[in-house]
Design a protein around this motif. Structure first.
Motif, mmCIF file in Angstrom:
data_model
loop_
_atom_site.group_PDB
_atom_site.id
_atom_site.type_symbol
_atom_site.label_atom_id
_atom_site.label_comp_id
_atom_site.label_asym_id
_atom_site.label_seq_id
_atom_site.Cartn_x
_atom_site.Cartn_y
_atom_site.Cartn_z
ATOM 1 N N MET A 1 0.826 -1.195 0.041
ATOM 2 C CA MET A 1 0.016 -0.048 0.068
ATOM 3 C C MET A 1 0.895 1.106 -0.009
ATOM 4 S SD MET A 1 -1.569 2.701 1.882
ATOM 5 C CE MET A 1 -1.338 2.314 3.523
ATOM 6 N N TRP A 2 1.787 1.489 0.835
ATOM 7 C CA TRP A 2 2.872 2.448 0.818
ATOM 8 C C TRP A 2 3.413 2.870 -0.284
ATOM 9 C CZ3 TRP A 2 1.592 5.582 4.895
ATOM 10 C CH2 TRP A 2 0.854 4.960 6.041
ATOM 11 N N ALA A 3 4.103 1.734 -1.091
ATOM 12 C CA ALA A 3 4.757 1.979 -2.160
ATOM 13 C C ALA A 3 3.903 2.381 -3.199
ATOM 14 C CB ALA A 3 5.425 0.737 -2.515
ATOM 15 N N ASP A 4 2.549 2.080 -3.484
ATOM 16 C CA ASP A 4 1.627 2.230 -4.328
ATOM 17 C C ASP A 4 1.174 3.713 -4.067
ATOM 18 O OD1 ASP A 4 1.680 -0.128 -5.570
ATOM 19 O OD2 ASP A 4 -0.232 -0.493 -4.568
ATOM 20 N N LEU A 5 1.085 4.249 -2.852
ATOM 21 C CA LEU A 5 0.913 5.685 -2.387
ATOM 22 C C LEU A 5 1.745 6.547 -2.863
ATOM 23 C CD1 LEU A 5 -1.625 6.910 -1.076
ATOM 24 C CD2 LEU A 5 -0.301 6.578 1.085
ATOM 25 N N ALA A 6 3.220 6.087 -2.643
ATOM 26 C CA ALA A 6 4.339 7.053 -2.867
ATOM 27 C C ALA A 6 4.483 7.087 -4.422
ATOM 28 C CB ALA A 6 5.620 6.396 -2.698
ATOM 29 N N ARG A 7 4.143 6.168 -5.124
ATOM 30 C CA ARG A 7 4.332 6.097 -6.785
ATOM 31 C C ARG A 7 3.241 6.853 -7.190
ATOM 32 N NH1 ARG A 7 6.266 0.605 -6.348
ATOM 33 N NH2 ARG A 7 4.017 -0.064 -6.090
ATOM 34 N N ARG A 8 2.065 6.906 -6.675
ATOM 35 C CA ARG A 8 0.867 7.725 -7.128
ATOM 36 C C ARG A 8 1.007 9.278 -6.881
ATOM 37 N NH1 ARG A 8 -2.758 5.049 -4.980
ATOM 38 N NH2 ARG A 8 -3.488 6.437 -3.186
ATOM 39 N N THR A 9 1.540 9.534 -5.862
ATOM 40 C CA THR A 9 1.757 10.834 -5.193
ATOM 41 C C THR A 9 3.054 11.454 -6.068
ATOM 42 O OG1 THR A 9 3.424 10.092 -3.504
ATOM 43 C CG2 THR A 9 0.944 10.768 -2.858
ATOM 44 N N LEU A 12 1.280 12.780 -9.269
ATOM 45 C CA LEU A 12 0.258 13.735 -8.870
ATOM 46 C C LEU A 12 0.921 15.163 -8.571
ATOM 47 C CD1 LEU A 12 -2.634 11.765 -7.481
ATOM 48 C CD2 LEU A 12 -2.426 12.432 -9.615
ATOM 49 N N VAL A 13 2.109 15.035 -7.723
ATOM 50 C CA VAL A 13 2.437 16.123 -7.321
ATOM 51 C C VAL A 13 4.034 16.457 -7.947
ATOM 52 C CG1 VAL A 13 3.498 17.232 -5.190
ATOM 53 C CG2 VAL A 13 1.491 15.668 -5.136
ATOM 54 N N PRO A 14 3.972 17.646 -8.564
ATOM 55 C CA PRO A 14 5.369 17.880 -9.480
ATOM 56 C C PRO A 14 6.635 18.090 -8.466
ATOM 57 C CG PRO A 14 4.062 19.699 -9.275
ATOM 58 C CD PRO A 14 3.200 18.578 -8.677
ATOM 59 N N ASP A 15 7.767 17.314 -9.102
ATOM 60 C CA ASP A 15 8.915 17.640 -8.251
ATOM 61 C C ASP A 15 9.351 19.018 -8.008
ATOM 62 O OD1 ASP A 15 9.302 15.014 -8.517
ATOM 63 O OD2 ASP A 15 10.639 14.913 -10.116
ATOM 64 N N ALA A 77 -1.393 12.291 1.654
ATOM 65 C CA ALA A 77 -2.412 11.366 0.993
ATOM 66 C C ALA A 77 -2.683 10.105 1.937
ATOM 67 C CB ALA A 77 -1.723 10.689 -0.572
ATOM 68 N N VAL A 78 -2.260 10.070 2.890
ATOM 69 C CA VAL A 78 -2.318 8.976 3.853
ATOM 70 C C VAL A 78 -3.777 8.655 4.062
ATOM 71 C CG1 VAL A 78 -1.832 8.126 6.035
ATOM 72 C CG2 VAL A 78 -0.091 8.952 5.199
ATOM 73 N N PRO A 336 0.836 21.794 -2.815
ATOM 74 C CA PRO A 336 0.646 20.237 -3.166
ATOM 75 C C PRO A 336 1.584 19.471 -2.332
ATOM 76 C CG PRO A 336 0.414 21.810 -5.010
ATOM 77 C CD PRO A 336 1.181 22.591 -4.096
ATOM 78 N N ALA A 337 2.868 19.946 -1.850
ATOM 79 C CA ALA A 337 3.775 19.178 -1.532
ATOM 80 C C ALA A 337 3.891 19.274 0.152
ATOM 81 C CB ALA A 337 5.128 19.438 -1.919
ATOM 82 N N LEU A 338 2.689 19.747 0.758
ATOM 83 C CA LEU A 338 2.717 20.118 2.273
ATOM 84 C C LEU A 338 1.520 19.502 2.605
ATOM 85 C CD1 LEU A 338 3.280 23.987 2.504
ATOM 86 C CD2 LEU A 338 5.023 21.951 3.004
ATOM 87 N N PRO A 339 1.662 18.562 3.769
ATOM 88 C CA PRO A 339 0.560 17.820 4.308
ATOM 89 C C PRO A 339 -0.149 18.911 5.131
ATOM 90 C CG PRO A 339 2.706 17.396 5.406
ATOM 91 C CD PRO A 339 2.870 18.315 4.460
#
Length: 705
Positions: A1-9, A12-15, A77-78, A336-339
């Protein structure tokens, strides 16, 4: 789950947004270290804008800032029901943690005067190190799970946080210098001791390979890439590398590492992320020597023109106006990069019925030995909810049978031959709201002393910040020195902790197995305490329980079955603290009543040593009238303790009864002696106690105070 979440973000969120957050964190760190005015460079910098004595640490901030920035989209995204914690291996990244908490808005939620805005930013920057919060990572900074001030236990504490918590991911930031500590070195391999002990969450260790510890090159930095890979592979980990400043590469490495990360306790290699970035990256090279980058690379920019010019250029290079608005808020492209700030977790319910439950346990234990009643307490607690026992390979030796019907260890009891790891696992477990116990030999518990002291300090800061209390830190010390070889005689853990004066400390010295079971039941239900239960595994003598309620509530009681009734001062007061002292002094009391029937005797048992402290020094400290009710004003007192006599003298402080008090306890014999001889040397043998008592009662009744 965590790896998929990281790949998705990552998609979606630009470098660029993540890189901007990293730059904003770097800038805010520098601003906190150096600026006393003009926090956003709204006008050209002048020497008067710069602090005369910059204080804090820059060296670790650049890699920490990049990790915090890279984790931002993942944290945002958690999904509900899952948790992501960040643990710092050292406190030196305080500027980073504060800057991150400011940008996310968490700091302002906790401290309204530090809200995002011109006033909050100015207070953050010019007030650093902040009064009441400090300049290093502490529990007062929201968004970071604090591990205490000692270097080394962060990885093990992170492991403790995810035990029995499959919904939790803990990322542990570990400096390469920290990897030289024994606790960190043991933590890599010791995770194997957790195989098959339950359903756990995931730990991702992140090694910040910056090349330096405080005073010079780190040992880990002397390994080339092949050697480093072989090192981590041999420890059962698969290294994933990210080099330099490339945020995109770091985010991909995080996703790759999470994809290869195994939940704790699952056999097979799990990943470790290695981030290589020079310590103090960005510092003006001509002015900063290798040792200077650990703290503030420019030591006196307010007074040295060359340093001032270097600082002005360094700060301006971040273009703060492109990162923060004129009112001190993050620009839209950072968002977009801030929780977002998350609500605080629910507080643990206040314990109820502790005394009644403990008294019931004690009544059930009457006539039964330690080896039966104490394991029953632990098994019963494990049936009530999340609970863990950690022991350095000493459960069987301590007569704590925690095996199942087939003779296999129960999954909630873990043994590993390291006191530090046992403490760190218990700390991570309790810091995330669950109850735990560390059970060990009395003699070896002092190995964990510094870790306990650091945890007490960090819990003190939690109280100062008004945070809700956590489950108590509980130690069971058994295999006491009275029945052990010379090298295994050392009751100094309680000596050192009592000297610290922490108001949450309780040192319980139960008189018999029933009281030991009650003490443990009581300690494991309470919140916000540090409780040390000292109970010998050999104890079989039981005493009447009519005063147990008073002992549990107030820490002390007069035993009526050994006390002459009626008002007035007794001829002799006997006081015990611990099971062996209670056995010795009750034997003496019974003989005195039989052979000296005219002697007026009072018998007191001290269940919690902290009641002896000066009035007001600790929550259970006896008020003057209560102290006099137990210990009189003129009668001689013989007080026997299972620990050092000095503990009692130190606790009593200014209300010490003076020469009318004789304290007996453990004294180092200096060489191996028999148990009988040890009792004689310490004055706790039957003939020695009889001689002492008869001598004291033959003295004139009026004894000078």
């Amino acid at each position: 789950m965590w790896a998929d979440l990281a790949r998705r973000t990552n998609r979606l969120v630009p470098d660029a947004s993540v890189a901007a957050v990293a730059d904003a964190l770097d800038y805010l760190c520098l601003a906190q270290l150096y600026l006393r005015d003009n926090p956003l460079l709204a006008r050209p910098l002048i020497p008067g804008d710069v602090k005369a004595r910059p204080a804090g640490h820059w060296g670790v901030c650049p890699p920490v800032n990049r990790m915090l920035a890279a984790l931002g989209p993942l944290q945002a995204a958690v999904p509900d029901g899952y948790e992501l914690h960040v643990l710092h291996g050292a406190g030196h990244a305080g500027p980073s943690a504060l800057a991150h908490a400011y940008l996310t808005g968490r700091l302002g939620h906790a401290y309204p005067h530090l809200r995002q805005g011109a006033a909050g930013l100015r207070e953050l920057v010019t007030g650093f190190p902040l009064p009441g919060i400090g300049g290093e990572i502490t529990p007062m900074i929201p968004g970071h799970l604090h591990t205490g001030g000692q270097l080394g236990p962060a990885l093990a504490i992170g492991q403790g946080t995810v035990l029995d918590a499959p919904h939790r991911l803990s990322l542990v930031l570990i400096g390469d210098g920290e990897c030289e500590t024994g606790t960190t070195a043991a933590s890599w391999l010791a995770a194997r001791a957790l195989h098959g002990t339950g359903d756990h969450g995931t730990v991702l260790p992140v090694v910040l390979l910056n090349g330096l510890r405080m005073g010079g090159p780190s040992v880990l930095s002397t390994l080339d890439r092949a050697e480093l890979t072989a090192y981590f592979t041999g420890l059962g980990h698969r290294p994933v590398y990210s080099d330099g400043l490339d945020i995109g590469q770091l985010r991909r490495a995080v996703a790759e590492a999470l994809g290869a990360a195994q939940p704790l306790g699952i056999p097979g290699p799990s990943s470790v992320l290695v981030l290589t970035l020079d310590k103090g990256h960005g510092a003006p090279a001509p002015l900063a020597g290798t040792s200077a980058v650990h703290k503030t690379p420019l030591r006196n920019p307010a007074g040295v023109p060359a340093e001032f010019d270097a600082l002005a250029d360094w700060l301006a290079s971040y273009q703060p106006a492109q990162l923060l608005t004129s009112s001190g808020r993050p620009r839209p492209h950072l968002l977009p990069a801030l929780p977002p700030p998350r609500p605080k977790p629910d507080c643990l319910p206040a314990p109820r019925g502790c005394v009644a439950a403990s008294a019931k346990v004690a009544a059930h234990a009457v006539g039964r030995p330690f080896a039966q009643v104490v394991p029953e307490v632990l098994r019963a607690r494990a049936e009530q909810g999340p609970f863990r026992v950690f022991s350095p390979d000493e459960l069987a030796s301590n007569r704590l049978d925690l095996t199942d019907d087939h003779g296999y260890p129960v999954p909630w009891a873990v043994e590993v031959l390291s006191e530090e790891l046992c403490h760190a696992w218990a700390q991570g477990y309790t810091e995330t709201g669950r109850h735990a116990l560390v059970a060990t030999y009395e003699a070896f518990a002092p190995i964990s002393l510094s870790l306990i002291q650091q945890q007490l300090k960090h819990r003190s800061m939690r109280r100062h910040a008004g945070l809700a209390p956590l489950p108590s830190l509980v130690y069971l010390l058994t295999s006491l020195g009275w029945h052990n070889t010379f090298t295994h005689q050392n009751p100094s853990l309680t000596t050192a902790l009592l000297a610290g004066g922490d108001p949450t400390l309780h040192v319980l010295t139960p008189a018999d197995p029933g009281r030991a079971a009650a003490a443990l039941t009581f300690a494991l239900r309470k919140l916000g305490r540090c409780t040390i239960v000292v109970a010998g595994k050999h104890t079989i003598v039981h005493h009447p329980l009519e005063t147990l309620d008073e002992e549990l509530r107030h820490g002390i009681a007069t035993w009526p079955h050994l006390t002459h009734p009626g008002p007035g001062e007794p001829d002799l007061i006997l006081a015990s603290a611990g099971d062996l002292p209670a056995e010795a002094l009750t034997t003496l009391a019974q003989r005195l009543r039989a052979e000296r029937p005219g002697l007026r005797l009072r018998y007191v048992h001290v269940h919690d040593l902290t009641v002896l402290a000066e009035d007001g020094a600790r929550p259970l400290a006896l008020a003057p009238e209560a102290f006099a009710r137990h210990f009189g004003t003129r009668a001689p007192i013989v007080l026997a303790t299972s620990g050092h006599p000095a503990d009692i003298h130190a606790l009593l402080g200014r209300r010490h009864p003076g020469p009318r008090l004789t304290v007996l306890g453990y004294r180092d014999p200096g060489h191996p002696v028999s148990q009988t001889r040890l009792l004689q040397l310490c004055g706790l043998d039957d003939p020695g106690l009889w001689q002492l008592a008869t001598t004291l009662t033959d003295l004139p009744k009026e004894i000078p105070a």
